[in-house]
Every structure is written in C-alpha cells, then in structure tokens.
Design an enzyme around this catalytic site. Structure first.
Site, mmCIF file in Angstrom:
data_model
loop_
_atom_site.group_PDB
_atom_site.id
_atom_site.type_symbol
_atom_site.label_atom_id
_atom_site.label_comp_id
_atom_site.label_asym_id
_atom_site.label_seq_id
_atom_site.Cartn_x
_atom_site.Cartn_y
_atom_site.Cartn_z
ATOM 1 N N TYR A 1 -1.847 10.853 -4.507
ATOM 2 C CA TYR A 1 -2.556 11.671 -3.513
ATOM 3 C C TYR A 1 -2.051 11.271 -2.133
ATOM 4 O O TYR A 1 -1.937 10.080 -1.827
ATOM 5 C CB TYR A 1 -4.055 11.422 -3.608
ATOM 6 C CG TYR A 1 -4.911 12.091 -2.545
ATOM 7 C CD1 TYR A 1 -5.555 11.323 -1.569
ATOM 8 C CD2 TYR A 1 -5.094 13.466 -2.511
ATOM 9 C CE1 TYR A 1 -6.345 11.917 -0.597
ATOM 10 C CE2 TYR A 1 -5.899 14.069 -1.542
ATOM 11 C CZ TYR A 1 -6.517 13.281 -0.587
ATOM 12 O OH TYR A 1 -7.301 13.882 0.384
ATOM 13 N N ASP B 1 4.459 6.482 0.978
ATOM 14 C CA ASP B 1 3.097 6.689 1.490
ATOM 15 C C ASP B 1 2.352 5.362 1.349
ATOM 16 O O ASP B 1 1.866 5.029 0.283
ATOM 17 C CB ASP B 1 2.401 7.800 0.713
ATOM 18 C CG ASP B 1 0.970 8.007 1.220
ATOM 19 O OD1 ASP B 1 0.354 9.023 0.861
ATOM 20 O OD2 ASP B 1 0.463 7.139 1.952
ATOM 21 N N LYS C 1 -5.622 3.785 7.279
ATOM 22 C CA LYS C 1 -6.597 2.797 6.835
ATOM 23 C C LYS C 1 -6.544 1.476 7.615
ATOM 24 O O LYS C 1 -7.081 1.376 8.712
ATOM 25 C CB LYS C 1 -6.457 2.595 5.322
ATOM 26 C CG LYS C 1 -6.761 3.900 4.538
ATOM 27 C CD LYS C 1 -6.640 3.706 3.061
ATOM 28 C CE LYS C 1 -6.652 5.025 2.325
ATOM 29 N NZ LYS C 1 -8.006 5.564 2.101
HETATM 30 P P1 KE4 Z 1 -6.987 10.350 4.930
HETATM 31 O O1 KE4 Z 1 -6.627 11.740 5.403
HETATM 32 O O2 KE4 Z 1 -8.163 10.378 3.952
HETATM 33 O O3 KE4 Z 1 -7.191 9.355 6.061
HETATM 34 O O4 KE4 Z 1 -5.724 9.782 4.123
HETATM 35 C C1 KE4 Z 1 -5.205 10.532 3.058
HETATM 36 C C2 KE4 Z 1 -4.463 9.598 2.112
HETATM 37 C C3 KE4 Z 1 -3.081 9.603 2.129
HETATM 38 N N1 KE4 Z 1 -2.371 8.790 1.324
HETATM 39 C C4 KE4 Z 1 -2.993 7.928 0.479
HETATM 40 C C5 KE4 Z 1 -2.175 7.041 -0.412
HETATM 41 C C6 KE4 Z 1 -4.411 7.874 0.431
HETATM 42 O O5 KE4 Z 1 -5.017 7.022 -0.428
HETATM 43 C C7 KE4 Z 1 -5.161 8.719 1.264
HETATM 44 C C8 KE4 Z 1 -6.680 8.738 1.240
HETATM 45 N N2 KE4 Z 1 -7.292 7.915 0.256
HETATM 46 C C9 KE4 Z 1 -8.586 8.314 -0.200
HETATM 47 C C10 KE4 Z 1 -9.009 7.335 -1.297
HETATM 48 N N3 KE4 Z 1 -8.392 7.636 -2.525
HETATM 49 C C11 KE4 Z 1 -9.586 8.363 0.906
HETATM 50 C C12 KE4 Z 1 -11.026 8.497 0.453
HETATM 51 C C13 KE4 Z 1 -11.526 9.897 0.643
HETATM 52 O O6 KE4 Z 1 -10.788 10.860 0.326
HETATM 53 O O7 KE4 Z 1 -12.691 10.004 1.064
#
Ligand code: KE4
Length: 437
Positions: free
Chosen positions: A149, A244, A277
């Site tokens: 993701y 990523d 993060k």
């Molecule tokens: P954000 O747009 O949520 O800040 O980041 C997207 C993203 C991009 N790449 C990786 C590897 C990620 O894990 C994420 C976001 N992670 C999720 C947890 N699996 C955030 C939690 C959520 O969606 O509320």
C-alpha cells in the site's frame, strides 16, 4: 468471549455520535475496527508507551500512530520544540530555516538522496514520486506489488490484472479504469514475474514502487535475491526504483530499509525514496527525495508540477526535526531493535507454550506476527494464515490492556519508551489471550 466489555461504554457512545457526522465514524478506515469487529476505542490522551481511552482504560500502545511515535508519546524535547514553534507561528506560506534543517537532516542519514521535497502525507509523497518518475523518464507505466500500500492516490489503488498482459483494475470506486491502465501489479518476491514483466514492458516503465519490508501485509520482507534482481532490471531498462519507506524509513534503521539491504547488497541504493510517519514525529509531514539531477525536474525549476499549502509546515518540521535528532543519537536503533526482538521472542515463546502455530519477525522498531507455521513471503500466504485467531487474539489483548494493530494486514511498532516491564506485561497478557483465543 464478549469483544466489548462494559468498559467501552463511552467509546461506544462516541462512536455512535461520530457516525452521524463522519462517514464510518472515523477519518481513516482502519480505525473503525471493521477488520477485527467490536467498538473502536476513542483515545483521550497518551504518554510514553501508553494510551488512555475515553473510558479511562490504559493500554500499552503498539500502534504508535501507525509508526510516527518512535520516541513514545510526549517526548519532552519534541514537546518543547513543538510548543516553541507554535508560539513563533503556525504557518507562513513562505520558506523557513527549519525546512532546510530538516531536509539536511534527512539527507544526512540517507546517502541515496541529494534533495528532498517536504509534503503533508505519505500518500502525497508517493503520488508525487510517481509523477516525478514519469516526468523524469518520459514514460507512463509503473509496477507495484500485490499487498503493498502506497497511500490512496488513484494510480496506486489497483489490483492485479489477469496475467502480465493486462494492466491493473481499480480497487476503489471512483477510480476510472483508464487511470490505472498503466499500473502493473506483480506478486511480491516473485522474480519470474518480474523478469517477464520487464521483458514485455521494460522500455515503457517509468518506475517500480515497492515497500521493501511490507508493513501493509503485516510484516513481509522482500528477499535479498528479489531486491538484487529488481535493482538490476530497473538499471538495465532505465526504470526508476522507488523505495516506499513511509513505514520503514528511520524506523527499521536510521537509514531505513535501504540501509538494511545495503548490508546484504553492498552499494545498493534505490533511485527515489518516499518517507513519512517518523519524519513528522506525529505531525502531518512526509517527503520524497532522489538525486539532485532528477529533483531539478520539479517546479519551480522543471516541468513536473507539485505543491502544497502546508508543505514544510513550521510546527510539523519542528516536531519532525526534534524527533530525528533524538533517534540519531548513538545506540538508539540498537536499543529499539533489542526491545522489539524481546517482544516477539516473548510472544513466540508464549504461543509455543500454548501449542499455537505462530510466526513473528522484526526489524528495528517494527514487527509483525502471524498465526501460522511460517512467515509468509507474499500476499496469498498472508491470506492463508489464521485471520479469525488473529482477531480473537487482538481482542484478548485489548481486554488485557494491550493495543495491537486492529487488522491482520498491519504491522506493529515499538517505541523507545517501551520498558522491559512493558514487554513483560505484554507477554503475560498474551499468555492469557492465547489461551482464550
Ligand atoms: P499516509 O497518506 O496515510 O500518511 O501514508 C500512506 C502510506 C504510504 N506508504 C506506506 C508504506 C504506508 O504504510 C502508508 C500509510 N500506512 C497506513 C497503515 N497501514 C496508515 C494508517 C491509515 O491508513 O490510517
């Protein structure tokens, strides 16, 4: 076993009320507990490794805001930096010195990048990295991997097409098929598929985007041979390799997963890196970076447009910079890795004693575990693990004051604030939860 003990009454009332004004009662789907069932806990406050919910229940926190809270909640140096920055001004829409300091700090720890652009979310960083790769190569196609993701940008909300000939299909309503027609989805760790895809599409590929340790499949490592071959094929065909590291960056090692892979593959470097993060320390901040030569393609210098009102926000950069300065201190990641390893060793021992098939892994401050006999190497293997037992275990731990990720497909995170006593309490809770699960 009731998954909602009476101690969730205030969370339940808040959840009921929230659903009137917010779709699903949450601002991000995973928070709704739909994968595990039950009432999501509305959190009132957090400190160190702990969170307290609206009913006053205390939890040892292994979500850490899905990764950012690597120091634990409310670290004094970070809090002080944020409060001072807030007093100086929330946002100016103009450049600030601290954005330079944060950019320099990120570059200092990640040898593969010469310049970064700060943005406000991992989604925005990944989306911008794709656009930059496409602009820099003049190519449209990209490869991603099943189970990874990269945020919710349209081009990345895609599932595998039927075979390598057909490109992706949208995983979300509202994404027109033509938007994902250039996205090819391959099996994670599948070298044969990778070879075939490059043989068929190599000259059309702008980039390959991968989570080097896939925390969105709980915890699945890209094998060293797979990463080695991926690097070779990208270089051979002029496609950019995008790591990523939104989840792994500064979390699995100070230099991220690329530092871990460079130990096994001397000289290994991705072309573009995406961060989020941890670099925001819990505030909305992410980044993408690569060589100066590629970054020159970005506006205002080059033809690839990218922008953001709150990009490099003064309060967020203060939070991120204070966080990075703390985790860059000697021994930080070694200690964090040892704590995390003691957690999964304790959980594994408890599962073994309970006669429950269990497999766990960790790197730095990130961990994952599965109810199955071995660690999955790809998404179908994750699906084959015992999800129902995972969900029962999740609730068993929640009832015993341990807050794990509310979904099988998510990783867990340990902070520097987690003490040996917290780890021991977690393992003790697991003994009970495993019996009940
Ligand atoms: P954000 O747009 O949520 O800040 O980041 C997207 C993203 C991009 N790449 C990786 C590897 C990620 O894990 C994420 C976001 N992670 C999720 C947890 N699996 C955030 C939690 C959520 O969606 O509320």
């Amino acid at each position: 076993m009731s998954i909602d003990s009476p101690s969730t009454s205030r969370s339940a009332a808040l959840f009921e009320r929230a659903q009137q004004s917010i779709p699903g009662g949450v601002n991000s789907p995973v928070r709704a507990f739909r994968a595990v069932g039950g009432t999501p806990r509305f959190i009132a406050r957090a400190e160190g490794p702990y969170m307290w919910d609206a009913d006053g229940q205390k939890y040892i926190d292994y979500i850490g805001s899905w990764g950012p809270m690597i120091l634990g909640h409310g670290h004094p140096a970070v809090l002080e930096a944020v409060l001072k920055a807030a007093h100086d001004g929330f946002s100016f829409g103009a450049p600030t010195e601290r954005e330079i300091e944060l950019a320099e700090e990120i570059i200092r720890h990640v040898p593969s990048i010469e310049q970064v652009r700060l943005v406000s979310s991992g989604t925005e960083a990944a989306m911008s990295a794709i656009r930059l790769a496409r602009g820099a190569t003049g190519r449209s196609k990209l490869i991603k991997f099943e189970g990874c993701y990269h945020g919710h940008a349209d081009a990345l909300l895609v599932k595998a097409g039927s075979g390598l000939a057909t490109f992706g299909h949208p995983t979300s309503a509202g994404v027109p098929p033509e938007v994902v027609q250039h996205t090819l989805v391959l099996g994670y760790n599948d070298i044969e598929q990778l070879e075939a895809a490059f043989a068929q599409h190599g000259p059309e590929l702008a980039c390959v985007m991968i989570e080097p340790i896939a925390g969105n499949m709980n915890f699945v490592r890209a094998s060293v041979p797979f990463v080695k071959r991926l690097r070779e094929l990208c270089s051979q065909h002029g496609a950019l390799l995008v790591f990523d590291e939104v989840m792994t960056g500064f979390r699995v090692a100070l230099g991220g997963a690329q530092q871990v892979y460079a130990r096994a593959l001397p000289g290994f470097r991705p072309d573009i890196s995406v961060f989020g993060k941890v670099i925001g320390g819990g505030m909305p901040l992410a980044a993408f970076g690569t060589s100066r030569q590629i970054m020159q393609q970005l506006a205002p210098l080059g033809p690839v447009y990218q922008a953001g009102t709150l990009s490099g926000n003064p309060v967020a950069t203060a939070c991120g910079l204070a966080t990075l300065r703390e985790i860059a201190k000697p021994g930080f990641h070694e200690a964090l890795a040892a704590t995390t390893r003691s957690l999964i060793d304790g959980l594994s021992t408890a599962a073994h004693e309970a006669g429950v098939p269990f497999a766990a892994d960790s790197e730095g401050g990130m961990f994952g575990f599965f109810f199955g006999s071995e660690l999955p190497q790809n998404y179908p293997a994750v699906l084959a693990t015992d999800k129902e037992r995972f969900n029962r275990f999740f609730h068993g731990m929640l009832e015993r004051g341990v807050y794990l990720a509310p979904a099988l497909y998510e990783a867990g995170f340990v902070s520097a604030a987690h003490s040996p006593a917290d780890i021991a309490a977690t393992v003790q809770a697991a003994r009970g939860a495993l019996r009940a699960a």
